[in-house]
Design a protein around this motif. Structure first.
Motif, PDB file in Angstrom:
ATOM      1  N   ARG A  46      38.032  39.953  37.147  1.00 16.15           N
ATOM      2  CA  ARG A  46      38.586  39.845  38.496  1.00 16.15           C
ATOM      3  C   ARG A  46      40.004  40.381  38.564  1.00 16.15           C
ATOM      4  O   ARG A  46      40.610  40.380  39.632  1.00 16.15           O
ATOM      5  CB  ARG A  46      38.548  38.383  38.959  1.00 16.15           C
ATOM      6  CG  ARG A  46      37.143  37.864  39.240  1.00 16.15           C
ATOM      7  CD  ARG A  46      37.197  36.570  40.028  1.00 16.15           C
ATOM      8  NE  ARG A  46      37.796  35.485  39.249  1.00 16.15           N
ATOM      9  CZ  ARG A  46      37.097  34.621  38.513  1.00 16.15           C
ATOM     10  NH1 ARG A  46      35.783  34.737  38.441  1.00 16.15           N
ATOM     11  NH2 ARG A  46      37.703  33.659  37.839  1.00 16.15           N
ATOM     12  N   ASP A  47      40.521  40.818  37.432  1.00 17.63           N
ATOM     13  CA  ASP A  47      41.886  41.327  37.376  1.00 17.63           C
ATOM     14  C   ASP A  47      41.860  42.851  37.262  1.00 17.63           C
ATOM     15  O   ASP A  47      41.472  43.392  36.214  1.00 17.63           O
ATOM     16  CB  ASP A  47      42.610  40.734  36.167  1.00 17.63           C
ATOM     17  CG  ASP A  47      44.106  41.037  36.182  1.00 17.63           C
ATOM     18  OD1 ASP A  47      44.487  42.107  36.718  1.00 17.63           O
ATOM     19  OD2 ASP A  47      44.885  40.217  35.667  1.00 17.63           O
ATOM     20  N   PRO A  48      42.274  43.578  38.310  1.00 16.52           N
ATOM     21  CA  PRO A  48      42.213  45.057  38.262  1.00 16.52           C
ATOM     22  C   PRO A  48      43.092  45.652  37.179  1.00 16.52           C
ATOM     23  O   PRO A  48      42.791  46.731  36.663  1.00 16.52           O
ATOM     24  CB  PRO A  48      42.679  45.473  39.664  1.00 16.52           C
ATOM     25  CG  PRO A  48      43.382  44.290  40.238  1.00 16.52           C
ATOM     26  CD  PRO A  48      42.744  43.095  39.616  1.00 16.52           C
ATOM     27  N   ARG A 265      50.406  47.835  45.248  1.00 18.31           N
ATOM     28  CA  ARG A 265      50.027  46.424  45.270  1.00 18.31           C
ATOM     29  C   ARG A 265      48.878  46.199  44.298  1.00 18.31           C
ATOM     30  O   ARG A 265      48.011  47.062  44.127  1.00 18.31           O
ATOM     31  CB  ARG A 265      49.607  46.003  46.680  1.00 18.31           C
ATOM     32  CG  ARG A 265      50.719  46.119  47.713  1.00 18.31           C
ATOM     33  CD  ARG A 265      50.338  45.400  48.995  1.00 18.31           C
ATOM     34  NE  ARG A 265      51.349  45.618  50.027  1.00 18.31           N
ATOM     35  CZ  ARG A 265      51.179  46.402  51.079  1.00 18.31           C
ATOM     36  NH1 ARG A 265      50.044  47.055  51.254  1.00 18.31           N
ATOM     37  NH2 ARG A 265      52.141  46.547  51.978  1.00 18.31           N
ATOM     38  N   LYS A 266      48.832  45.038  43.736  1.00 19.22           N
ATOM     39  CA  LYS A 266      47.845  44.784  42.685  1.00 19.22           C
ATOM     40  C   LYS A 266      46.422  44.966  43.193  1.00 19.22           C
ATOM     41  O   LYS A 266      45.573  45.537  42.499  1.00 19.22           O
ATOM     42  CB  LYS A 266      48.021  43.366  42.137  1.00 19.22           C
ATOM     43  CG  LYS A 266      47.114  43.067  40.949  1.00 19.22           C
ATOM     44  CD  LYS A 266      47.507  41.765  40.274  1.00 19.22           C
ATOM     45  CE  LYS A 266      46.668  41.526  39.028  1.00 19.22           C
ATOM     46  NZ  LYS A 266      47.077  40.336  38.277  1.00 19.22           N
ATOM     47  N   HIS A 267      46.147  44.508  44.409  1.00 18.82           N
ATOM     48  CA  HIS A 267      44.771  44.564  44.931  1.00 18.82           C
ATOM     49  C   HIS A 267      44.590  45.605  46.043  1.00 18.82           C
ATOM     50  O   HIS A 267      43.469  45.758  46.546  1.00 18.82           O
ATOM     51  CB  HIS A 267      44.331  43.183  45.421  1.00 18.82           C
ATOM     52  CG  HIS A 267      44.232  42.169  44.323  1.00 18.82           C
ATOM     53  ND1 HIS A 267      43.168  42.145  43.431  1.00 18.82           N
ATOM     54  CD2 HIS A 267      45.068  41.172  43.935  1.00 18.82           C
ATOM     55  CE1 HIS A 267      43.357  41.162  42.562  1.00 18.82           C
ATOM     56  NE2 HIS A 267      44.496  40.555  42.844  1.00 18.82           N
ATOM     57  N   ARG A 270      41.614  44.533  50.784  1.00 18.36           N
ATOM     58  CA  ARG A 270      40.495  43.601  50.619  1.00 18.36           C
ATOM     59  C   ARG A 270      39.150  44.313  50.526  1.00 18.36           C
ATOM     60  O   ARG A 270      38.177  43.739  50.013  1.00 18.36           O
ATOM     61  CB  ARG A 270      40.460  42.605  51.783  1.00 18.36           C
ATOM     62  CG  ARG A 270      41.638  41.637  51.814  1.00 18.36           C
ATOM     63  CD  ARG A 270      41.531  40.698  53.002  1.00 18.36           C
ATOM     64  NE  ARG A 270      42.661  39.776  53.053  1.00 18.36           N
ATOM     65  CZ  ARG A 270      42.844  38.888  54.020  1.00 18.36           C
ATOM     66  NH1 ARG A 270      41.952  38.798  55.010  1.00 18.36           N
ATOM     67  NH2 ARG A 270      43.907  38.085  54.001  1.00 18.36           N
ATOM     68  N   THR A 273      36.776  46.068  45.568  1.00 17.03           N
ATOM     69  CA  THR A 273      36.588  45.068  44.515  1.00 17.03           C
ATOM     70  C   THR A 273      37.624  45.341  43.419  1.00 17.03           C
ATOM     71  O   THR A 273      38.191  46.433  43.356  1.00 17.03           O
ATOM     72  CB  THR A 273      35.183  45.162  43.912  1.00 17.03           C
ATOM     73  OG1 THR A 273      35.046  46.417  43.225  1.00 17.03           O
ATOM     74  CG2 THR A 273      34.112  45.056  44.986  1.00 17.03           C
ATOM     75  N   PRO A 274      37.877  44.365  42.532  1.00 19.15           N
ATOM     76  CA  PRO A 274      38.832  44.619  41.439  1.00 19.15           C
ATOM     77  C   PRO A 274      38.464  45.851  40.599  1.00 19.15           C
ATOM     78  O   PRO A 274      39.337  46.622  40.204  1.00 19.15           O
ATOM     79  CB  PRO A 274      38.766  43.332  40.613  1.00 19.15           C
ATOM     80  CG  PRO A 274      38.398  42.276  41.608  1.00 19.15           C
ATOM     81  CD  PRO A 274      37.456  42.949  42.567  1.00 19.15           C
ATOM     82  N   VAL A 277      39.385  48.980  42.538  1.00 21.28           N
ATOM     83  CA  VAL A 277      40.833  49.199  42.480  1.00 21.28           C
ATOM     84  C   VAL A 277      41.201  49.890  41.180  1.00 21.28           C
ATOM     85  O   VAL A 277      41.988  50.844  41.154  1.00 21.28           O
ATOM     86  CB  VAL A 277      41.592  47.862  42.616  1.00 21.28           C
ATOM     87  CG1 VAL A 277      43.070  48.053  42.288  1.00 21.28           C
ATOM     88  CG2 VAL A 277      41.436  47.294  44.019  1.00 21.28           C
TER      89      VAL A 277
END
Length: 536
Positions: A46-48, A265-267, A270, A273-274, A277
């Motif tokens: 879940r962390d890109p 930006r990290k994400h 919306r 999906t991670p 990204v």
């Protein structure tokens, strides 16, 4: 040196060591991440940032073509659509002055054509002065912050033009409008380059400039309706035009602050999906490692005068700046004077505004077509030649036409000149591709736009009052400029081919060890590196 030693940045990045990957991730502000641990796998997925580390180490084979198409499609909808709206906002406030000229604007303010020209000159001068300072601010704040600020500011100035009372207020507001808009175009170009690979950019820049040309169509249609508001509440028709269109652009500017996505930006957004990204960032970095700075989440402000000057006199970019200066004068001159020429040909205000639409639509179709071919065939240099060969015959026709010929024949030639194959998006992609350095790319985009805008100023002096109404002497000068553009494009092709062949020869003479030592010890930067291939 073996043939497997790469010339392109893509293959160099894809063959990097783990240490190089960690260094790149540190450069973009996310740090070196470990993906070898089997704990918390679900959290990692879940962390890109974690996924990006893995993708960079494994290369493009770690995702499918279907996944990349999905990412590209989502990026187009989420980033490009709003970028087009942003450019619409810019062009609306730059284009509506030509609609205003079809009214009694000058008469109402007791101004002359010379006063109008002075206002336009002040606009362009202030626009140019702000180009590089604006880029320095963007490098520190990021485009997602600075571009909405610029847009909101020029929206306020734009609707304030409704309250122009005299020559002085006209000149002041045109100067302020230019200052607020200066730097937006290279800033937007730099912003979009961080989302796409090099050979995905020309067609997408053409979408943005299509929005610009569609603005001319929309502006003409809006003008047809708004300019009917004569003496409504005691206001002139041109006051309503400035007010309504200015308020529209101010609203778009404010909205941009809330909806503009950022690759830093990290994400990002919306809708991604991670993993998407991470794929978006990885495909860009593997295509051009120098774009790592555009993903940097840390803020850096540096004012390197030497870098600014070196960007200007870059031997491989200056010919492209030259094409930016002269390349669009033969056609943009026709656009700038189109409504004036139509009025001189006894068309009404309504007809003059409507008759500008076919040229804009033709230009959109041709621009999208050549930009698509340019990305598909991965070729740039030939399109300035195609554009000049399109315009020159029509300029010749305007010179040799009998003065009593039907006004519609002259209108067809003018429309074909205005609707020429506009290669500006290709030039922007070409310059970005041939920088191979983020800092260089930032300043080079500004320098190129300065040359383009300066060309507009220089071109505004080609049509002289004594040459009215058909400007035969001016059109002869435009033919010469078109011919010079052809020669410049051929020169660039020869220069780049020679440089690439020379680099290939030097690299081929190296052993793998010598090549590795070169990569480690070379002081050459950007497009001067032997292992960088200039794009043609």
């Amino acid at each position: 040196m073996p043939e497997s030693i790469p010339l392109s940045a893509t293959s160099i990045v894809s063959s990097r060591s783990d240490e190089k990957v960690d260094g790149t991730l540190s450069t973009i502000g996310i740090g070196a991440l470990s993906v070898d641990s089997t704990s918390d796998v679900e959290d990692d997925e879940r962390d890109p940032d974690v996924i990006l580390t893995r993708l960079l180490k494994l290369g493009p084979e770690s995702w499918t073509e279907k996944e990349e198409r999905t990412v590209r499609r989502k990026t187009d909808w989420r980033v490009m659509v709003w970028a087009c709206i942003m450019f619409f906002s810019l062009e609306l406030d730059r284009a509506n002055i030509s609609n205003v000229l079809t009214t009694d604007f000058l008469v109402n303010l007791n101004m002359t054509t010379s006063d109008y020209n002075l206002g336009q000159t002040l606009f362009f001068v202030c626009f140019l002065v702000m180009e590089i300072p604006s880029q320095l601010v963007i490098r520190y704040l990021g485009p997602e912050i600075w571009l909405p600020v610029m847009m909101s500011a020029w929206g306020i100035i734009a609707f304030s033009q409704a309250f122009i009372k005299d020559r002085t207020s006209y000149l002041v507001l045109r100067a302020l409008l230019g200052a607020c808009e200066g730097g937006f175009i290279p800033g937007l170009v730099l912003y979009l380059s961080s989302f796409y690979k090099s050979h995905e950019l020309a067609i997408r820049y053409s979408w943005v400039w299509s929005a610009s040309l569609m603005t001319d169509v929309v502006s003409s249609l809006l003008a047809v309706g708004i300019l009917q508001m004569k003496n409504v509440n005691g206001w002139w028709d041109w006051q309503w035009l400035f007010l309504i269109e200015g308020l529209l652009t101010a609203v778009i500017g404010i909205a941009t602050a809330f909806v503009m996505p950022s690759v830093r930006r990290k994400h990002i957004s919306r809708i991604f999906t991670p993993r998407e990204v991470a794929i978006l960032r990885a495909k860009v970095l593997l295509d051009d490692e120098s774009k790592s700075r555009s993903l940097d989440r840390n803020r850096h402000f540096t004012l390197n005068i030497r870098s600014i000057i070196m960007s200007l006199f870059d031997i491989y970019l200056f010919p492209l700046y030259f094409l930016g200066f002269f390349g669009f004068i033969p056609s943009l001159q026709g656009k700038a004077y189109l409504t004036i020429n139509l009025k001189a040909m006894k068309f009404t205000t309504l007809q003059s505004n409507l008759l500008t639409i076919p040229g804009a639509l033709l230009c959109i179709v041709l621009m999208l077509g050549i930009s698509k071919v340019s990305d598909w065939k991965k070729i740039r240099w030939v399109f300035p030649i195609i554009s000049s060969l399109w315009v020159i015959p029509n300029l010749i026709a305007l010179i040799v036409m009998p003065e009593d010929i039907s006004r519609w024949s002259r209108y067809v030639c003018l429309t074909l000149i205005v609707g020429y194959p506009y290669f500006h998006p290709i030039m922007i992609a070409w310059i970005s591709q041939n920088c191979n350095n983020h800092e260089h790319r930032t300043i080079a985009a500004a320098w190129y736009n300065i040359f383009v805008q300066t060309g507009k100023i220089a071109g505004s002096n080609i049509y002289q009052t004594k040459d009215k109404p058909f400007y035969k002497t001016g059109n002869s000068a435009l033919i010469g400029i078109g011919a010079a553009n052809i020669l410049t494009a051929v020169f660039v092709k020869i220069l780049y081919t020679y440089a690439n062949n020379r680099r290939e020869k030097k690299l081929s003479a190296m052993s793998p060890e010598e090549f590795e030592e070169y990569q480690t010890t070379t002081t050459s930067q950007g497009n001067r590196r032997l292992d960088f291939k200039l794009s043609l």
